[in-house]
Design a protein around this motif. Structure first.
Motif, PDB file in Angstrom:
ATOM      1  N   GLU A   1     -38.861 -15.055   6.241  1.00 45.65           N
ATOM      2  CA  GLU A   1     -39.380 -14.808   4.893  1.00 45.65           C
ATOM      3  C   GLU A   1     -38.813 -13.512   4.309  1.00 45.65           C
ATOM      4  N   GLN A   2     -38.756 -12.478   5.125  1.00 46.61           N
ATOM      5  CA  GLN A   2     -38.189 -11.211   4.654  1.00 46.61           C
ATOM      6  C   GLN A   2     -36.701 -11.361   4.345  1.00 46.61           C
ATOM      7  N   SER A   3     -36.002 -12.112   5.186  1.00 47.90           N
ATOM      8  CA  SER A   3     -34.575 -12.367   4.947  1.00 47.90           C
ATOM      9  C   SER A   3     -34.374 -13.055   3.606  1.00 47.90           C
TER      10      SER A   3
ATOM     11  N   GLN B   1     -26.714  -5.180   5.595  1.00 48.94           N
ATOM     12  CA  GLN B   1     -27.048  -3.874   5.008  1.00 48.94           C
ATOM     13  C   GLN B   1     -28.523  -3.546   5.231  1.00 48.94           C
ATOM     14  N   HIS B   2     -29.377  -4.547   5.040  1.00 50.82           N
ATOM     15  CA  HIS B   2     -30.819  -4.351   5.220  1.00 50.82           C
ATOM     16  C   HIS B   2     -31.151  -4.066   6.684  1.00 50.82           C
ATOM     17  N   LEU B   3     -30.477  -4.734   7.599  1.00 44.91           N
ATOM     18  CA  LEU B   3     -30.787  -4.594   9.025  1.00 44.91           C
ATOM     19  C   LEU B   3     -30.490  -3.186   9.544  1.00 44.91           C
ATOM     20  N   PHE B   4     -29.536  -2.501   8.933  1.00 42.08           N
ATOM     21  CA  PHE B   4     -29.267  -1.126   9.361  1.00 42.08           C
ATOM     22  C   PHE B   4     -30.425  -0.201   8.998  1.00 42.08           C
ATOM     23  N   GLN B   5     -31.209  -0.574   7.998  1.00 40.78           N
ATOM     24  CA  GLN B   5     -32.385   0.206   7.626  1.00 40.78           C
ATOM     25  C   GLN B   5     -33.623  -0.259   8.382  1.00 40.78           C
ATOM     26  N   ARG B   6     -33.768  -1.589   8.466  1.00 44.45           N
ATOM     27  CA  ARG B   6     -34.943  -2.177   9.126  1.00 44.45           C
ATOM     28  C   ARG B   6     -34.464  -3.249  10.093  1.00 44.45           C
ATOM     29  N   PRO B   7     -34.283  -2.871  11.357  1.00 39.63           N
ATOM     30  CA  PRO B   7     -33.624  -3.780  12.303  1.00 39.63           C
ATOM     31  C   PRO B   7     -34.501  -4.897  12.869  1.00 39.63           C
TER      32      PRO B   7
ATOM     33  N   ASP C   1     -28.180   7.365   5.182  1.00 36.27           N
ATOM     34  CA  ASP C   1     -29.618   7.076   5.208  1.00 36.27           C
ATOM     35  C   ASP C   1     -29.923   5.774   5.946  1.00 36.27           C
ATOM     36  N   LEU C   2     -28.947   4.859   5.960  1.00 39.20           N
ATOM     37  CA  LEU C   2     -29.152   3.595   6.681  1.00 39.20           C
ATOM     38  C   LEU C   2     -29.442   3.850   8.158  1.00 39.20           C
ATOM     39  N   PHE C   3     -28.850   4.920   8.693  1.00 41.12           N
ATOM     40  CA  PHE C   3     -28.937   5.143  10.133  1.00 41.12           C
ATOM     41  C   PHE C   3     -30.068   6.085  10.535  1.00 41.12           C
ATOM     42  N   ILE C   4     -30.648   6.776   9.544  1.00 44.06           N
ATOM     43  CA  ILE C   4     -31.629   7.806   9.865  1.00 44.06           C
ATOM     44  C   ILE C   4     -32.891   7.202  10.475  1.00 44.06           C
ATOM     45  N   GLN C   5     -33.345   6.061   9.957  1.00 41.90           N
ATOM     46  CA  GLN C   5     -34.637   5.536  10.377  1.00 41.90           C
ATOM     47  C   GLN C   5     -34.678   5.179  11.865  1.00 41.90           C
ATOM     48  N   LEU C   6     -33.639   4.500  12.340  1.00 38.99           N
ATOM     49  CA  LEU C   6     -33.629   4.148  13.763  1.00 38.99           C
ATOM     50  C   LEU C   6     -33.425   5.389  14.620  1.00 38.99           C
TER      51      LEU C   6
ATOM     52  N   LYS D   1     -24.837 -13.637  17.849  1.00 44.39           N
ATOM     53  CA  LYS D   1     -25.475 -12.576  18.645  1.00 44.39           C
ATOM     54  C   LYS D   1     -25.661 -11.266  17.861  1.00 44.39           C
ATOM     55  N   ILE D   2     -25.848 -11.406  16.546  1.00 41.02           N
ATOM     56  CA  ILE D   2     -26.187 -10.248  15.726  1.00 41.02           C
ATOM     57  C   ILE D   2     -27.705 -10.052  15.742  1.00 41.02           C
ATOM     58  N   LEU D   3     -28.442 -11.156  15.721  1.00 40.72           N
ATOM     59  CA  LEU D   3     -29.899 -11.127  15.814  1.00 40.72           C
ATOM     60  C   LEU D   3     -30.365 -11.793  17.100  1.00 40.72           C
ATOM     61  N   ARG D   4     -31.465 -11.280  17.645  1.00 40.03           N
ATOM     62  CA  ARG D   4     -32.108 -11.884  18.819  1.00 40.03           C
ATOM     63  C   ARG D   4     -33.577 -12.127  18.505  1.00 40.03           C
ATOM     64  N   GLU D   5     -34.044 -13.336  18.772  1.00 41.28           N
ATOM     65  CA  GLU D   5     -35.460 -13.649  18.569  1.00 41.28           C
ATOM     66  C   GLU D   5     -36.250 -12.935  19.662  1.00 41.28           C
ATOM     67  N   MET D   6     -37.302 -12.219  19.272  1.00 43.86           N
ATOM     68  CA  MET D   6     -37.971 -11.350  20.244  1.00 43.86           C
ATOM     69  C   MET D   6     -39.419 -11.728  20.547  1.00 43.86           C
TER      70      MET D   6
END
Length: 381
Positions: A327-329, A316-322, A59-64, A351-356
């Motif tokens: 604040e969310q973190s 774990q959260h990022l795989f659901q909501r990337p 289910d972690l991968f379904i959303q993306l 380089k796991i997260l990139r500011e966008m």
């Protein structure tokens, strides 16, 4: 199938429309190539489904995965939203691009709702209408009878009925044709491989074009919903939009060839090759995701020290909501702002997260390597 007759042209007011023949009948064919393609596609589809069962927390991968499909399926219809934008909250989208963003996010919502509805509702006109209503809510097609079959003539290509590439059946035929299609999907007296059944059904749906808008997206979505409803897929993991989009002209030509040359076999070959290629790519994508997950988990254990526990929670959260902010973190990891900010900075450093957003305040970060797995140009998952 060699004797299949697609339908006939009937006279409308100053134009001719195409009236397809019913499809709820017995089908057979002599071509051994179709049998071979059915077998190949079914094997790859089975591999994809089995592989998905082995993936922990699929289910972690379904959303993306759904987001990718929404972006591409909507792109076929002319929207311009990309993966990055689709994941942003609406207030972060430029006002002139918000209509496209809403269309993509409506598609995500419609697909998720339809998949859930399959648990207590068959794949039917009722389900397709509900899905269509969600798809067109508060977007450009909101005045084109959301959730209802059309009550007027539509056309495909061109600017009017006078120069249309294809004119579907008159509206008074739609209910009976869709009833026939629905019966065909569920007729257990017709012995057909499921992939052949849904290929024929997709052709027929696109030919009927039962809605004033959104037919392409609903027709492509119907393929996935059928595979889930039949238990062929446990999860909505196969979408043909990427395959169709790679060469849109070929997709439309193969549909049109059925109508003009009664050549259902060519359409079946094209469709079955698409299922095989898409399922193969799906397994490859899931493999890459598992490797990415294992690599980042190892990195966190080796380099994050006392932050390893909160780092694993955030991953774990990022795989659901990337897409996430500090604040969310903090909420995900159940820590205060400062340690959350430090953890996000550490994710950036590796380089796991990139500011966008490019902003110093109200910053948003995207799980970049995960997005790249889905956003490869040749990736059909």
């Amino acid at each position: 199938m060699e004797k299949f007759h697609a339908g006939s042209y009937e006279k409308g007011y100053q134009y001719q429309y195409f009236l397809p023949n019913a499809i709820n009948t017995a089908w057979g064919w002599e071509s051994p190539q179709i049998n071979q393609l059915v077998e190949k596609a079914a094997i790859k589809l089975g591999e994809l489904n089995s592989f998905a069962r082995l993936v922990p927390n699929i289910d972690l991968f379904i959303q993306l995965h759904v987001t990718k499909e929404a972006v591409i399926s909507s792109r076929i219809e002319g929207t311009q939203t990309n993966m990055d934008e689709a994941l942003l909250p609406e207030e972060e989208i430029d006002p002139e691009r918000r209509n496209d963003w809403r269309e993509v996010n409506n598609y995500i919502l419609a697909l998720n709702q339809a998949t859930t509805s399959l648990k207590n509702l068959p794949l039917s006109s009722r389900l397709l209408k509900q899905t269509h209503e969600t798809l067109l809510c508060n977007v450009r097609g909101e005045h084109k009878l959301p959730g209802c079959y059309r009550t007027s003539q539509n056309w495909i290509g061109g600017n009017s009925l006078a120069d249309a590439v294809f004119i579907p059946p008159a509206h008074h035929h739609v209910e009976s044709l869709m009833g026939d299609l629905e019966n065909f999907l569920h007729n257990d007296q017709i012995y057909l491989p499921a992939l052949v059944r849904v290929a024929i059904a997709h052709y027929q749906f696109e030919t009927i074009h039962p809605f004033l808008d959104g037919n392409g997206r609903i027709g492509r979505l119907m393929i996935t919903l059928f595979l889930v409803s039949e238990g062929i897929l446990d999860q909505p993991l196969l979408y043909l939009s990427s395959y169709f989009e790679k060469n849109k002209a070929l997709y439309y030509d193969n549909l049109m060839r059925v109508r003009t040359h009664h050549d259902m076999q060519q359409w079946l070959k094209y469709f079955l090759v698409g299922v095989e290629q898409t399922a193969t790519q799906g397994v490859k994508t899931l493999t890459e995701i598992l490797k990415l997950k294992a690599d980042i988990e190892q990195l966190i254990h080796q380099h994050f020290g006392r932050r390893a526990t909160t780092g694993m929670l955030l991953l774990q959260h990022l795989f659901q909501r990337p897409v996430i902010n500090v604040e969310q973190s903090a909420g995900v990891c159940q820590v205060n702002y400062r340690p959350a900010n430090e953890l996000v900075a550490l994710f950036q450093q590796h380089k796991i997260l990139r500011e966008m957003t490019g902003q110093s305040r109200n910053r948003l970060f995207v799980f970049d390597p995960y997005l790249r797995v889905f956003d490869q140009k040749d990736n059909t998952l």
